[in-house]
Write a protein that holds these residues in place. Structure first.
Motif, PDB file in Angstrom:
ATOM      1  N   SER A 219     -90.545  68.185  32.711  1.00  0.00           N
ATOM      2  CA  SER A 219     -91.686  67.808  33.548  1.00  0.00           C
ATOM      3  C   SER A 219     -92.795  68.856  33.500  1.00  0.00           C
ATOM      4  N   ARG A 220     -92.483  70.070  33.073  1.00  0.00           N
ATOM      5  CA  ARG A 220     -93.502  71.109  32.904  1.00  0.00           C
ATOM      6  C   ARG A 220     -94.159  71.018  31.538  1.00  0.00           C
ATOM      7  N   LEU A 221     -93.412  70.629  30.520  1.00  0.00           N
ATOM      8  CA  LEU A 221     -93.929  70.594  29.155  1.00  0.00           C
ATOM      9  C   LEU A 221     -94.690  69.317  28.814  1.00  0.00           C
ATOM     10  N   LEU A 222     -94.188  68.178  29.269  1.00  0.00           N
ATOM     11  CA  LEU A 222     -94.777  66.914  28.853  1.00  0.00           C
ATOM     12  C   LEU A 222     -96.245  66.723  29.252  1.00  0.00           C
ATOM     13  N   PRO A 223     -96.640  66.969  30.488  1.00  0.00           N
ATOM     14  CA  PRO A 223     -98.028  66.671  30.841  1.00  0.00           C
ATOM     15  C   PRO A 223     -99.079  67.308  29.928  1.00  0.00           C
ATOM     16  N   PRO A 224     -98.953  68.591  29.571  1.00  0.00           N
ATOM     17  CA  PRO A 224     -99.995  69.144  28.701  1.00  0.00           C
ATOM     18  C   PRO A 224     -99.819  68.833  27.219  1.00  0.00           C
ATOM     19  N   LEU A 225     -98.634  68.412  26.793  1.00  0.00           N
ATOM     20  CA  LEU A 225     -98.360  68.246  25.366  1.00  0.00           C
ATOM     21  C   LEU A 225     -98.276  66.800  24.896  1.00  0.00           C
ATOM     22  N   TYR A 226     -98.016  65.872  25.787  1.00  0.00           N
ATOM     23  CA  TYR A 226     -97.752  64.475  25.415  1.00  0.00           C
ATOM     24  C   TYR A 226     -99.007  63.778  24.892  1.00  0.00           C
ATOM     25  N   VAL A 227     -98.845  63.051  23.781  1.00  0.00           N
ATOM     26  CA  VAL A 227     -99.931  62.257  23.203  1.00  0.00           C
ATOM     27  C   VAL A 227     -99.617  60.766  23.317  1.00  0.00           C
ATOM     28  N   GLY A 228     -98.376  60.366  23.035  1.00  0.00           N
ATOM     29  CA  GLY A 228     -98.019  58.957  23.113  1.00  0.00           C
ATOM     30  C   GLY A 228     -96.614  58.717  22.609  1.00  0.00           C
ATOM     31  N   ALA A 229     -96.165  57.467  22.746  1.00  0.00           N
ATOM     32  CA  ALA A 229     -94.828  57.103  22.294  1.00  0.00           C
ATOM     33  C   ALA A 229     -94.788  55.624  21.949  1.00  0.00           C
ATOM     34  N   GLU A 230     -94.010  55.301  20.930  1.00  0.00           N
ATOM     35  CA  GLU A 230     -93.729  53.905  20.620  1.00  0.00           C
ATOM     36  C   GLU A 230     -92.409  53.863  19.869  1.00  0.00           C
TER      37      GLU A 230
END
Length: 120
Positions: A44-55
């Motif tokens: 939950s600390r890493l995903l918000p600044p690093l996430y672009v997308g998923a499929e």
């Protein structure tokens, strides 16, 4: 202020289990792995600044991160030990999540999107 060879430095970084992650401006730095952080969930600390997308399709989910972020996020995913996840493979900006059951694809994708803060 120490004179060291690249081989020595690389070995020390590996032994310390440091990981390279990007900051908000895209610069990279080394940090301790998620399991050594405080008690707040690493994912939950890493995903918000690093996430672009998923499929995904079937039992395969591809998660895209900012450049240099995939390995840290994949390690944090592994640390979560979600029972639906068989394993992860990470490149520089892409993670392949292999699910045990293809029927769980939508639920895992949504869970990741929620942790990333892209779903209300």
């Amino acid at each position: 202020g120490f004179d060291v060879t690249q081989a020595t430095l690389s070995r020390d970084i590996r032994e310390l289990r440091l990981i390279k992650v990007p900051d908000a401006e895209g610069r990279t730095h080394y940090t301790l792995p998620p399991e050594s952080w405080d008690n707040s969930p690493a994912l939950s600390r890493l995903l918000p600044p690093l996430y672009v997308g998923a499929e995904g399709t079937g039992n395969l989910l591809v998660v895209r991160t900012l450049s240099g972020g995939a390995q840290a996020v994949a390690e944090a995913l592994d640390w979560e030990e979600w029972p639906e996840v068989l394993g992860t493979l990470a490149g520089d900006d892409t993670i392949l999540i292999i699910l045990r059951d293809p029927r769980k694809l939508t639920a895992i994708q949504r869970r990741i999107e929620e942790l990333a803060g892209t779903v209300e």
